[in-house]
Write an enzyme that holds these catalytic residues in place. Structure first.
Site, mmCIF file in Angstrom:
data_model
loop_
_atom_site.group_PDB
_atom_site.id
_atom_site.type_symbol
_atom_site.label_atom_id
_atom_site.label_comp_id
_atom_site.label_asym_id
_atom_site.label_seq_id
_atom_site.Cartn_x
_atom_site.Cartn_y
_atom_site.Cartn_z
ATOM 1 C CG ASP A 152 -2.020 1.006 1.152
ATOM 2 O OD1 ASP A 152 -1.738 2.142 0.718
ATOM 3 O OD2 ASP A 152 -3.158 0.704 1.537
ATOM 4 C CG LEU A 153 3.714 1.174 -2.500
ATOM 5 C CD1 LEU A 153 4.564 0.960 -3.748
ATOM 6 C CD2 LEU A 153 4.555 1.021 -1.239
ATOM 7 C CD GLU A 154 -2.452 5.180 1.598
ATOM 8 O OE1 GLU A 154 -3.126 6.209 1.789
ATOM 9 O OE2 GLU A 154 -2.897 4.034 1.768
ATOM 10 C CD GLU A 155 -1.158 12.527 0.255
ATOM 11 O OE1 GLU A 155 -1.645 12.671 1.395
ATOM 12 O OE2 GLU A 155 -1.437 13.263 -0.689
#
Length: 403
Positions: A152-155
C-alpha cells in the site's frame, strides 16, 4: 488515501481473537492449502489489533468470505528495519495476529498482509536498500506462511523516490523468492486515474521490470462521490497502465484493481451499497483483477446510522446490515453470500412506459444515457459502445423495465 487509521489502543487486541489459542510462530498448523488468487484479490482490509476489530469467523459465517487483508506492517516507531504491526507490535514476537490467522485458516480461509498505508513510518523509508527491505518483509511471509502480500504505497511515502525504489525492488525480490506469491500494489486514486506520484511509482516498476498481479487505485478522498466518479477513474487508470507498460486494454484491465471505502469517506464522500454494486459490475465486466475495500472494521452500522454526519473508523455512517459490504467482495471471488436479512436498497426507478431512442451499436453512451432495446428501456452505468443491452448480467446497462 486512508486517513482513518484511528488507534483505539491495546485493549482492542483481544476482540477479534477471543476464544482462540495461538499455535506459535511459523506457519500455523491449522493452515489450509492456498486459496485461488481470486480470493486474495477480493480480500477486504481488516485491522486485527485496532479500530475495534470484528470477529473474522463471524464475518465468514455471515458472508461466505474466505480471505482477509490484514493491515498494516510498518517500521518500528523507535526506528530500525524490522517489521511491526502498526509500528508498535513486533512481528517476531507476535501471537495475537497469529491467533486470528489460525482462526481464519481453521475455517478454510486465508490472509494476505498489507504493508504501508497512510500512517506511520514505512520500511522502505528506513531500510538501507531494496534487499534489506525485502528481508524485513520476508520475515512476515515466513512467520505467517503467506501466499499473498499487498504493498500500500501512498502519502507520504510515495512522495519519496528512494523509498519507492526500495519498496518496488523489495516486491520484485519477494515475487522471485516466493514462487506463486500473489502481489498487489495499491496507491492513491484521482479523477484522472492516479496523480503524479502514482505515475512515478508505475514508471519505477517499469524501470525495474516488475509486474505485480495488479496495480490498484483508491478512488476516494479526492473529490469522488458515488460510483460514476469511481468507474470513470478506473477507465482513466486503465489508459495510464496501457501507456506506461505498452499493454492493450484487456491486458491492462487484467492487471488493474479497485480499493474503495465503504460508507462515508474521510472527506465526507458517500459510497453506498448501490455504489459498490455498480463498481463490482464494472470490475467483473471488464475482467479486472482485484476488488477490495477499506475496511471490515467499518462494515457495520453506527448509532445513529449517520453517526451525526461524522466519519468513523469502526462503523460506516450509512444505513446497513452488518457485513453488507463484505458480501460484494465475496461475490467478486465467485461466492454466493447467504442473505438472512434483506439489505437496505434505494427505491428502484419505476419502469418507463414510453420507449427511449433505439440502441445503436456504433453510438457512444456515457453514464446516465437511456436507450430502448428489445422492448425494454436501459440506462448506461458507465461509458460504453457496441455492448448489447442485457447481454451480460455484469454489463454496462441497467434494465429499467418494459416499454
Amino acid at each position: 488515501m486512508r486517513r482513518l487509521r484511528i488507534c483505539l489502543g491495546s485493549a482492542a487486541l483481544g476482540l477479534a481473537i477471543a476464544g482462540t489459542t495461538a499455535l506459535g510462530a511459523g506457519h500455523a498448523s491449522g493452515a489450509t492449502s492456498a486459496l485461488s488468487n481470486r480470493w486474495y484479490a477480493a480480500a477486504p482490509y481488516l485491522m486485527p489489533l485496532d479500530n475495534d476489530p470484528p470477529d473474522p469467523a463471524a464475518i465468514m459465517d455471515a458472508t461466505g468470505l474466505k480471505a482477509f487483508q490484514l493491515a498494516f506492517v510498518l517500521a518500528p516507531n523507535g526506528g530500525g528495519c524490522s517489521p511491526t504491526w502498526g509500528g508498535t507490535a513486533p512481528v517476531s514476537s507476535d501471537t495475537a495476529v497469529q491467533s486470528a490467522i489460525d482462526t481464519i485458516r481453521a475455517k478454510g480461509g486465508d490472509v494476505s498482509v498489507s504493508i504501508g498505508g497512510y500512517g506511520g513510518t514505512k520500511l522502505g523509508q528506513v531500510c538501507s536498500d531494496a534487499a534489506a527491505t525485502a528481508a524485513a518483509y520476508q520475515q512476515v511471509i515466513t512467520k505467517y506462511g503467506l501466499r499473498a502480500i499487498d504493498f500500500d504505497l501512498e502519502e507520504p511515502e510515495y512522495e519519496n523516490a528512494a523509498a519507492i525504489k526500495n519498496e518496488i525492488g523489495a516486491a520484485k525480490i519477494l515475487q522471485q523468492n516466493n514462487p506463486g506469491l500473489y502481489v498487489s500494489v495499491t496507491t492513491a486514486g484521482t479523477a484522472d486515474g492516479t496523480g503524479w506520484f502514482g505515475k512515478q511509482m508505475l514508471l519505477e516498476a517499469k524501470s525495474q521490470g516488475f509486474t505485480p498481479n495488479n496495480f490498484s487505485i483508491m478512488p476516494f478522498d479526492g473529490g469522488f462521490n458515488g460510483a460514476a466518479s469511481q468507474t470513470s477513474a478506473l477507465t482513466n487508470f486503465n489508459s495510464i497502465l496501457q501507456s506506461t507498460f505498452g499493454w492493450d486494454q484487456a491486458t491492462a484491465y487484467a492487471h488493474e484493481g479497485f480499493s474503495g471505502m465503504n460508507g462515508r469517506s474521510d472527506s465526507g464522500e458517500m459510497f453506498t451499497q448501490a455504489d459498490f454494486q455498480t463498481v463490482l459490475d464494472y470490475a467483473i465486466s471488464h475482467n479486472m483483477d482485484r476488488f477490495t475495500f477499506w475496511s471490515l472494521n467499518r462494515d457495520r452500522q453506527c448509532t445513529p446510522a449517520d453517526n451525526g454526519g461524522r466519519t468513523s473508523g469502526t462503523c460506516s455512517s450509512v444505513t446497513q446490515n452488518s457485513w453488507d459490504f463484505a458480501k460484494y467482495s465475496a461475490k467478486f471471488a465467485g461466492a454466493t453470500p447467504p442473505s438472512p436479512t434483506p439489505t437496505p436498497t434505494p427505491t428502484p426507478t419505476p419502469p418507463s412506459t414510453a420507449c427511449a431512442s433505439a440502441w445503436s451499436s456504433t453510438a457512444v453512451y456515457t453514464q446516465g444515457n437511456e436507450v430502448s432495446y428489445n422492448h425494454h428501456n436501459w440506462k448506461a452505468k458507465w461509458w460504453t459502445q457496441n455492448e448489447v443491452p442485457g447481454a451480460s448480467q455484469w454489463g454496462p446497462w441497467q434494465d429499467e423495465g418494459t416499454c
